[in-house]
Design an enzyme around this catalytic site. Structure first.
Site, mmCIF file in Angstrom:
data_model
loop_
_atom_site.group_PDB
_atom_site.id
_atom_site.type_symbol
_atom_site.label_atom_id
_atom_site.label_comp_id
_atom_site.label_asym_id
_atom_site.label_seq_id
_atom_site.Cartn_x
_atom_site.Cartn_y
_atom_site.Cartn_z
ATOM 1 N N SER A 21 -25.084 36.409 62.228
ATOM 2 C CA SER A 21 -26.158 35.541 62.712
ATOM 3 C C SER A 21 -26.193 34.217 61.973
ATOM 4 O O SER A 21 -26.337 33.154 62.582
ATOM 5 C CB SER A 21 -27.504 36.263 62.574
ATOM 6 O OG SER A 21 -27.562 37.375 63.455
ATOM 7 N N GLY A 105 -23.531 37.255 72.808
ATOM 8 C CA GLY A 105 -24.799 36.780 73.368
ATOM 9 C C GLY A 105 -25.355 35.611 72.587
ATOM 10 O O GLY A 105 -25.867 34.651 73.171
ATOM 11 N N SER A 178 -35.203 38.114 74.598
ATOM 12 C CA SER A 178 -34.283 37.749 73.524
ATOM 13 C C SER A 178 -34.870 36.611 72.703
ATOM 14 O O SER A 178 -35.239 35.558 73.256
ATOM 15 C CB SER A 178 -32.925 37.309 74.070
ATOM 16 O OG SER A 178 -32.095 36.868 72.996
ATOM 17 N N SER A 179 -34.915 36.796 71.403
ATOM 18 C CA SER A 179 -35.370 35.717 70.509
ATOM 19 C C SER A 179 -34.356 34.585 70.461
ATOM 20 O O SER A 179 -34.667 33.467 70.036
ATOM 21 C CB SER A 179 -35.556 36.263 69.091
ATOM 22 O OG SER A 179 -34.289 36.504 68.484
ATOM 23 N N GLN A 180 -33.132 34.869 70.929
ATOM 24 C CA GLN A 180 -32.090 33.841 70.889
ATOM 25 C C GLN A 180 -32.421 32.655 71.778
ATOM 26 O O GLN A 180 -31.970 31.534 71.532
ATOM 27 C CB GLN A 180 -30.742 34.455 71.293
ATOM 28 C CG GLN A 180 -30.256 35.495 70.308
ATOM 29 C CD GLN A 180 -29.087 36.300 70.868
ATOM 30 O OE1 GLN A 180 -28.507 35.975 71.899
ATOM 31 N NE2 GLN A 180 -28.753 37.372 70.175
ATOM 32 N N SER A 206 -37.696 40.770 67.851
ATOM 33 C CA SER A 206 -36.602 40.278 66.999
ATOM 34 C C SER A 206 -37.012 39.044 66.213
ATOM 35 O O SER A 206 -36.182 38.170 65.914
ATOM 36 C CB SER A 206 -35.357 39.942 67.862
ATOM 37 O OG SER A 206 -34.957 41.049 68.627
ATOM 38 N N ASP A 338 -30.891 45.806 66.079
ATOM 39 C CA ASP A 338 -29.508 46.192 65.787
ATOM 40 C C ASP A 338 -29.406 47.406 64.879
ATOM 41 O O ASP A 338 -28.314 47.950 64.715
ATOM 42 C CB ASP A 338 -28.750 45.007 65.169
ATOM 43 C CG ASP A 338 -28.554 43.890 66.177
ATOM 44 O OD1 ASP A 338 -28.011 42.848 65.793
ATOM 45 O OD2 ASP A 338 -28.967 44.056 67.345
ATOM 46 N N LYS A 365 -28.391 44.676 75.117
ATOM 47 C CA LYS A 365 -27.335 44.238 74.207
ATOM 48 C C LYS A 365 -25.967 44.410 74.863
ATOM 49 O O LYS A 365 -25.869 44.428 76.087
ATOM 50 C CB LYS A 365 -27.418 45.036 72.906
ATOM 51 C CG LYS A 365 -28.799 45.034 72.274
ATOM 52 C CD LYS A 365 -29.226 43.664 71.841
ATOM 53 C CE LYS A 365 -30.613 43.702 71.224
ATOM 54 N NZ LYS A 365 -31.133 42.367 70.945
ATOM 55 N N ARG A 412 -21.404 48.100 67.616
ATOM 56 C CA ARG A 412 -22.404 48.858 66.869
ATOM 57 C C ARG A 412 -22.392 50.341 67.272
ATOM 58 O O ARG A 412 -22.666 51.217 66.447
ATOM 59 C CB ARG A 412 -23.792 48.243 67.032
ATOM 60 C CG ARG A 412 -23.840 46.832 66.523
ATOM 61 C CD ARG A 412 -25.178 46.310 66.145
ATOM 62 N NE ARG A 412 -25.097 44.887 65.810
ATOM 63 C CZ ARG A 412 -24.601 44.411 64.669
ATOM 64 N NH1 ARG A 412 -24.146 45.252 63.748
ATOM 65 N NH2 ARG A 412 -24.521 43.116 64.461
HETATM 66 O O1 LIG Z 1 -30.285 35.615 66.836
HETATM 67 C C1 LIG Z 1 -29.404 36.436 66.476
HETATM 68 O O2 LIG Z 1 -28.508 36.178 65.665
HETATM 69 C C2 LIG Z 1 -29.487 37.814 67.029
HETATM 70 C C3 LIG Z 1 -30.649 38.247 67.607
HETATM 71 C C4 LIG Z 1 -30.849 39.602 68.137
HETATM 72 O O3 LIG Z 1 -30.841 39.551 69.537
HETATM 73 P P1 LIG Z 1 -32.214 39.414 70.403
HETATM 74 O O4 LIG Z 1 -32.996 38.271 69.825
HETATM 75 O O5 LIG Z 1 -31.689 39.146 71.770
HETATM 76 O O6 LIG Z 1 -32.943 40.715 70.245
HETATM 77 C C5 LIG Z 1 -29.753 40.576 67.686
HETATM 78 O O7 LIG Z 1 -29.767 41.746 68.532
HETATM 79 C C6 LIG Z 1 -28.404 39.938 67.721
HETATM 80 O O8 LIG Z 1 -27.446 40.848 67.177
HETATM 81 C C7 LIG Z 1 -28.305 38.673 66.899
HETATM 82 C C1 LIG Z 2 -26.412 42.067 70.234
HETATM 83 C C2 LIG Z 2 -25.638 41.595 69.257
HETATM 84 O O1 LIG Z 2 -25.165 40.304 69.199
HETATM 85 P P1 LIG Z 2 -25.165 39.265 70.416
HETATM 86 O O2 LIG Z 2 -26.571 39.245 71.015
HETATM 87 O O3 LIG Z 2 -24.793 37.978 69.755
HETATM 88 O O4 LIG Z 2 -24.157 39.720 71.406
HETATM 89 C C3 LIG Z 2 -25.244 42.417 68.104
HETATM 90 O O5 LIG Z 2 -24.539 41.886 67.212
HETATM 91 O O6 LIG Z 2 -25.655 43.606 68.062
#
Ligand SMILES: O=C(O)C1=C[C@@H](OP(=O)(O)O)[C@@H](O)[C@H](O)C1
Ligand SMILES: C=C(OP(=O)(O)O)C(=O)O
Length: 457
Positions: A21, A105, A178-180, A206, A338, A365, A412
């Site tokens: 991350s 992702g 998703s926090s992303q 998250s 995760d 995921k 994972r």
């Molecule tokens: O921002 C990041 O680096 C991540 C956020 C998480 O996803 P979500 O925010 O979609 O839950 C996590 O599951 C992913 O492995 C990495």
């Molecule tokens: C979901 C994961 O990452 P990403 O969202 O970047 O695919 C992960 O590393 O478990």
């Protein structure tokens, strides 16, 4: 590739890989800057995808100290201890090819928002797993900010078409998918003219990953603020109603470089393996475990609560864990999605029930990890109960026997099942083991060095 794991006794010391991350964010932040060095980066399939995107936007990446240019992300050796990034500044060029986010992702979300800054059209794709994951809320948010951001299939999934430029503005977005999406908007919003105000329409899942973003942005001299419902600033992302990032900012890391900490999601497998299979009277030791904003550091307390004896020297960044008879726990994974695979694997070994709550978002995921762990642990002889937002593993009814299990093309799932295999009678075959390349390329070598009996086809 299949691996065959036989019940083993572990001992010795392993080093955690760098955080995936933090590495994604550091590479893109360096891309947004005029250039920076990323120290101790994770070099993996996922982070190479982000490095390729930085290059596609007009930046460049190369092992620090090497000649500039070269073949970019592909040329970075797996043991590179630093990456020199030439930035594209706040305005990415329009890529001359499709950006392939592979299985990542994080890359797709962060790079979709970055692409919105370009004065032209970018196409993004990924592998079949990534093309099945939700991008809709981010596409809608960018659309509300005046950017054309579409799924080519009209279903909120990649391939995506993004046409900028993004000027900034105010936008509402759900926080429970998703926090992303939030991370992506904050990182891009800092270099827009107007800045971005993000209002959350649901609770934030998250949240610690947005804390990672806020911490890294601050280290790059970029200000972004979580706010409560009244618009007052908060100290962190937990409980935030929204976020505010002023525009016109410049990314510039102190001293021109950024050092990536160890990855606690990866540490969870090493810690779990030690708690399950450390040799009698001996410990498994893990280096590279200094505290950071990673929510997945919670694995230490969780495994302690299950009954393991753990020593964590935070200053030195070293963890020692001995084998223990584990007992089931109840864990809310709203902040730590995760960790579900690791906790589920340990639950199959523990006495009593392990109840993993608030896990619906773990279904979005690389695969539906709730269903995958339930089904594959049952193949090993565990008993589980699956509900939409809860996974329960009935440890007392679980008697693990080696079998062939499917890693579901998910790094994972592969690593968590390998931990469970350490407690199973006989040998377990884990299919699709090559997918550890996404986040922990040296996983099986590291486990073999600790004493795991593992053969590969
Ligand atoms: O921002 C990041 O680096 C991540 C956020 C998480 O996803 P979500 O925010 O979609 O839950 C996590 O599951 C992913 O492995 C990495
Ligand atoms: C979901 C994961 O990452 P990403 O969202 O970047 O695919 C992960 O590393 O478990």
């Amino acid at each position: 590739m299949d691996v065959h794991v036989t019940r083993s006794e572990l001992r010795g010391t392993a080093r955690a890989p760098p955080s995936k991350s933090y590495t994604h964010r550091a590479l893109l932040a360096a891309g947004y800057s005029d250039g920076a060095t990323v120290e101790s980066p994770l070099i993996s399939a996922d982070t190479r995808a982000t490095a390729r995107a930085v290059t596609a936007f007009g930046g460049s990446v190369a092992p620090a100290g090497s000649e500039r240019g070269g073949d970019g992300a592909a040329a970075i050796p797996g043991d590179a201890d630093a990456i020199a990034v030439e930035g594209f500044g706040g305005r990415p060029a329009v890529p001359d090819d499709v950006i392939d986010c592979a299985n990542s992702g994080t890359t797709m979300r962060l790079v979709t928002a970055a692409a919105a800054l370009a004065d032209g059209t970018t196409v993004l794709t990924g592998d079949s797993s990534l093309r099945s994951r939700p991008q809709g809320p981010l596409l809608d948010a960018l659309g509300d900010l005046g950017v054309r951001a579409e799924s080519t299939r009209g279903n909120g999934q990649a391939p995506l078409v993004v046409s900028g430029p993004l000027e900034g503005g105010a936008v509402a977005i759900p926080g429970d998918v998703s926090s992303q999406y939030v991370t992506a908007l904050l990182m891009a919003g800092a270099v827009t003219d107007e800045g971005v105000e993000v209002e959350l329409t649901t609770d934030l899942k998250s949240a610690p990953y947005v804390d990672i973003t806020l911490e890294l942005l601050a280290d790059f001299g970029v200000e972004a603020t979580p706010v409560d419902a009244a618009g007052d600033p908060l100290d962190g992302a937990a409980g935030a109603a929204g976020f505010s990032v002023p525009g016109g900012q410049t990314y510039e890391p102190a001293g021109g470089s950024y050092a990536v900490p160890g990855d606690f999601s990866s540490i969870s497998y090493l810690l779990g393996a030690g708690a399950v299979a450390a040799a009698p009277g001996e410990a498994v030791r893990i280096e590279g475990a200094r505290p950071s904003a990673q929510g997945d550091a919670a694995i230490v307390e969780i495994v302690e609560e299950m009954g393991a004896d753990i020593e964590w020297d935070r200053e030195a960044g070293e963890i020692a864990v001995e084998r223990a008879d584990l007992s089931g726990v109840t864990v809310d994974v709203g902040d730590t999605p995760d960790l579900l695979p690791t906790i589920a694997a340990l639950g199959a070994v523990a006495d009593g029930d392990t109840r993993i709550e608030n896990c619906e978002h773990v279904r979005y995921k690389e695969t539906d990890r709730v269903a995958a762990m339930a089904e594959e642990l049952e193949t090993l002889g565990a008993e589980t109960t699956e509900e939409p937002d809860v996974l329960t593993i009935h440890g007392d009814a679980s008697d693990l026997t080696g079998a062939t299990v499917d890693g579901r093309h998910d790094h994972r799932i592969v690593m968590a099942l390998s931990v469970a295999a350490l407690a199973a009678e006989g040998t377990t075959t884990v299919r699709g083991a090559e997918h550890v390349d996404v986040s922990f390329p040296g996983f099986f070598e590291t486990m073999a060095d600790l004493g795991m009996t593992v053969d590969r086809d």
